[in-house]
Scaffold this active site. Structure first.
Site, short mmCIF file in Angstrom:
data_model
loop_
_atom_site.label_atom_id
_atom_site.label_comp_id
_atom_site.label_asym_id
_atom_site.label_seq_id
_atom_site.Cartn_x
_atom_site.Cartn_y
_atom_site.Cartn_z
N CYS A 72 1.02 7.43 -3.98
CA CYS A 72 1.02 6.69 -2.63
C CYS A 72 0.04 7.02 -1.89
O CYS A 72 -0.44 8.34 -1.71
CB CYS A 72 2.23 7.08 -1.86
SG CYS A 72 2.25 6.73 -0.19
N HIS A 162 0.29 -2.75 -9.47
CA HIS A 162 -0.17 -3.71 -8.48
C HIS A 162 -0.43 -5.11 -9.08
O HIS A 162 -0.95 -4.80 -10.13
CB HIS A 162 -1.30 -2.93 -7.53
CG HIS A 162 -1.18 -1.97 -6.82
ND1 HIS A 162 -0.83 -2.03 -5.39
CD2 HIS A 162 -1.21 -0.93 -7.13
CE1 HIS A 162 -0.57 -0.76 -5.14
NE2 HIS A 162 -0.80 0.00 -6.24
N GLU A 211 5.22 -4.33 -0.38
CA GLU A 211 5.35 -3.11 -1.24
C GLU A 211 6.59 -3.07 -2.16
O GLU A 211 7.81 -3.44 -1.80
CB GLU A 211 5.30 -1.89 -0.42
CG GLU A 211 4.07 -1.30 -0.39
CD GLU A 211 4.10 -0.09 0.37
OE1 GLU A 211 4.94 0.75 0.07
OE2 GLU A 211 3.14 0.04 1.44
N GLY A 223 -2.83 -0.09 -3.01
CA GLY A 223 -2.92 -1.24 -2.89
C GLY A 223 -4.34 -1.66 -2.41
O GLY A 223 -4.84 -2.72 -3.17
O1 ZDP Z 1 4.57 1.95 -5.79
C1 ZDP Z 1 5.37 1.62 -4.80
O2 ZDP Z 1 6.72 1.73 -5.21
C2 ZDP Z 1 4.80 1.83 -3.59
N1 ZDP Z 1 5.89 1.09 -2.58
C3 ZDP Z 1 4.69 3.27 -3.11
C4 ZDP Z 1 4.09 3.56 -2.01
C5 ZDP Z 1 2.66 3.20 -1.94
C6 ZDP Z 1 1.80 3.50 -0.34
N2 ZDP Z 1 2.16 2.11 0.26
C7 ZDP Z 1 0.34 3.49 -0.63
O3 ZDP Z 1 -0.35 3.65 0.29
O4 ZDP Z 1 -0.07 3.76 -1.65
C8 ZDP Z 1 2.54 4.60 0.00
#
Ligand code: ZDP
Length: 280
Positions: A72, A162, A211, A223
């Site tokens: 994250c 992603h 997400e 992302g």
């Molecule tokens: O890979 C996932 O399931 C994401 N929802 C995790 C969270 C990613 C996040 N938004 C980021 O900033 O990389 C926190």
């Protein structure tokens, strides 16, 4: 349970200190209720942190649907600021154990104030099997058909999966409609985060995210990193760009010398509180 509420560009988290990596298991069943914006504290994710045996600290994150992603990006900037300001570490370069391996954030301090956090996010993963993205061949640029038509997408893993789609008009892109169909597309056995991106010029892009496990959020750090990688692979930008998200800007660089991605952006503490688990 005591918590601190933080956000990175409006991607918001409930941060909780626990005594070990394994102890965070007990929090996972409560993630959905704690993250609920009407019946709980409200957040995109619940993050458990603590001192680690090998690294400085560990971080585990649970999405607002209770699932556990590997990494994250916005969350790790919050964690870096938290452990620095709450004195879990007494240095600005921090090593963090995550499910995606060790990650190294650096807290930038000026006149005693934290101004930004730059994170060495490691190398992007461009092997289809490791993203994971099904299909034959090594190319991460693929066509995918959905109920909403055919998409040309670029698959990238930043520890978590992603898929990046370039669009001509971001304001006319139905993220809430196209996002879920791609999140659960059969190409992605572990599901995927979905980024829609409009290129402005060689060093600027606008990104909207759907997400995995959380839906539309104001920003996504991993992302934004995946977006820069996809933009370079598709010849849209150079190796450094500012990415405009609903919650603000991130600066992402894919350095040639070490093949690592560096993400720079803010993290903010909003309030602290206490919630009884099982009551939310
Ligand atoms: O890979 C996932 O399931 C994401 N929802 C995790 C969270 C990613 C996040 N938004 C980021 O900033 O990389 C926190």
């Amino acid at each position: 349970m005591n918590f601190v509420k933080m956000h990175g560009l409006g991607n918001d988290f409930v941060i909780v200190e626990v005594s070990s990596w394994e102890d965070a298991d007990a929090l996972q069943p409560h993630a959905k209720a704690v993250c609920d914006r009407n019946f709980g504290v409200g957040a995109d994710g619940l993050i458990a942190i603590g001192r680690d045996l090998e690294m400085d600290v560990f971080m585990r994150i649970f999405n607002s649907d209770g699932s556990e992603p590997e990494m994250c990006g916005n969350g790790i900037r919050c964690v870096a600021r938290y452990v620095y300001e709450h004195h879990l570490v007494d240095k600005t370069s921090v090593s963090v154990r995550t499910l995606a391996g060790p990650i190294y954030p650096e807290v930038k301090v000026m006149d005693g104030q934290v101004v930004s956090i730059t994170v060495d996010m490691g190398e992007p993963i461009l092997s289809r099997a490791l993203i994971p993205m099904l299909g034959v061949g090594a190319n991460v640029k693929v066509k995918a058909s959905t109920v909403n038509g055919e998409f040309e997408l670029t698959g990238v893993s930043m520890g978590n999966p992603h898929c990046v789609i370039f669009v001509t008009d971001i304001d006319k892109t139905p993220v809430a409609l196209w996002g879920p169909a791609l999140e659960t597309h059969q190409l992605f056995p572990a599901k995927t985060n979905v980024e829609f991106v409009q290129v402005i010029d060689r060093d600027e892009m606008i990104m909207r995210v759907w997400e995995r496990g959380a839906g539309i959020t104001l920003a996504c750090g991993t992302g934004a990193c995946a977006t820069l990688v996809a933009a370079v692979l598709n010849g849209h930008t150079g190796r450094a760009a500012t990415i405009h998200l609903l919650g603000g800007d991130l600066f992402i660089e894919w350095k040639e010398q070490d093949n690592h991605i560096y993400m720079t952006g803010p993290a903010t503490e909003v309030f602290s509180g206490r919630i009884e688990l099982g009551q939310a």
